[in-house]
Scaffold this motif. Sequence first.
Motif, PDB file in Angstrom:
ATOM      1  N   TYR A 131       0.826  -1.207   0.000  1.00 31.59           N
ATOM      2  CA  TYR A 131       0.000   0.000   0.000  1.00 31.59           C
ATOM      3  C   TYR A 131       0.861   1.258   0.000  1.00 31.59           C
ATOM      4  O   TYR A 131       0.547   2.237  -0.684  1.00 31.59           O
ATOM      5  N   ARG A 132       1.951   1.249   0.769  1.00 34.91           N
ATOM      6  CA  ARG A 132       2.834   2.417   0.805  1.00 34.91           C
ATOM      7  C   ARG A 132       3.483   2.638  -0.562  1.00 34.91           C
ATOM      8  O   ARG A 132       3.627   3.778  -1.003  1.00 34.91           O
ATOM      9  N   VAL A 137      -1.568   6.390   2.282  1.00 34.22           N
ATOM     10  CA  VAL A 137      -1.094   6.978   3.525  1.00 34.22           C
ATOM     11  C   VAL A 137      -1.912   6.403   4.673  1.00 34.22           C
ATOM     12  O   VAL A 137      -3.150   6.412   4.628  1.00 34.22           O
TER      13      VAL A 137
END
Length: 158
Positions: A131-132, A137
């Motif tokens: 996801y990063r 965020v």
Amino acid sequence: MTQIRSATRADTGTILRFVRELAAFEREPDAVEATEATLGEALFGDAPAAEAVIADGPQGPVGFAVFFHNFSTWTGKRGVYLEDLYVTPEARGQGVGGALLAHLAGIAIDRGCARFEWSVLDWNADAIAVYRKLGAVGMEDWTIQRLTGDALVRLAGR
């Protein structure tokens, strides 16, 4: 190559199987109460509560995502909330999860949504790392609150 498509009522059994596999992965194998009937009605009935997409690989379904719209009063627009995303163990690492997320991001853009949000278990470091890399965020000042069962009934005064 993975193809992402909208789920149909015929996919309900597959979706339920994936939900059960996801629950086992998330260390809650006995928590699933949904049945094919309740899930089918929720996704494909007269007033659907959510939508689903299926990731098809060469041998058939290898993943799914269930999502629904939320709303931000701050933006005055809808958002897409990803409830569940699951990829079978044998298909992991092949870009299926990323393809599902990209597909949902496209839905959010096409529908004029301001946000695309989801939750992730804090111990799922592999997912968080992905996801990063995508630019997500973490909302570290926010925690999820939940009422269920007796607490929900008590608050409702019933």
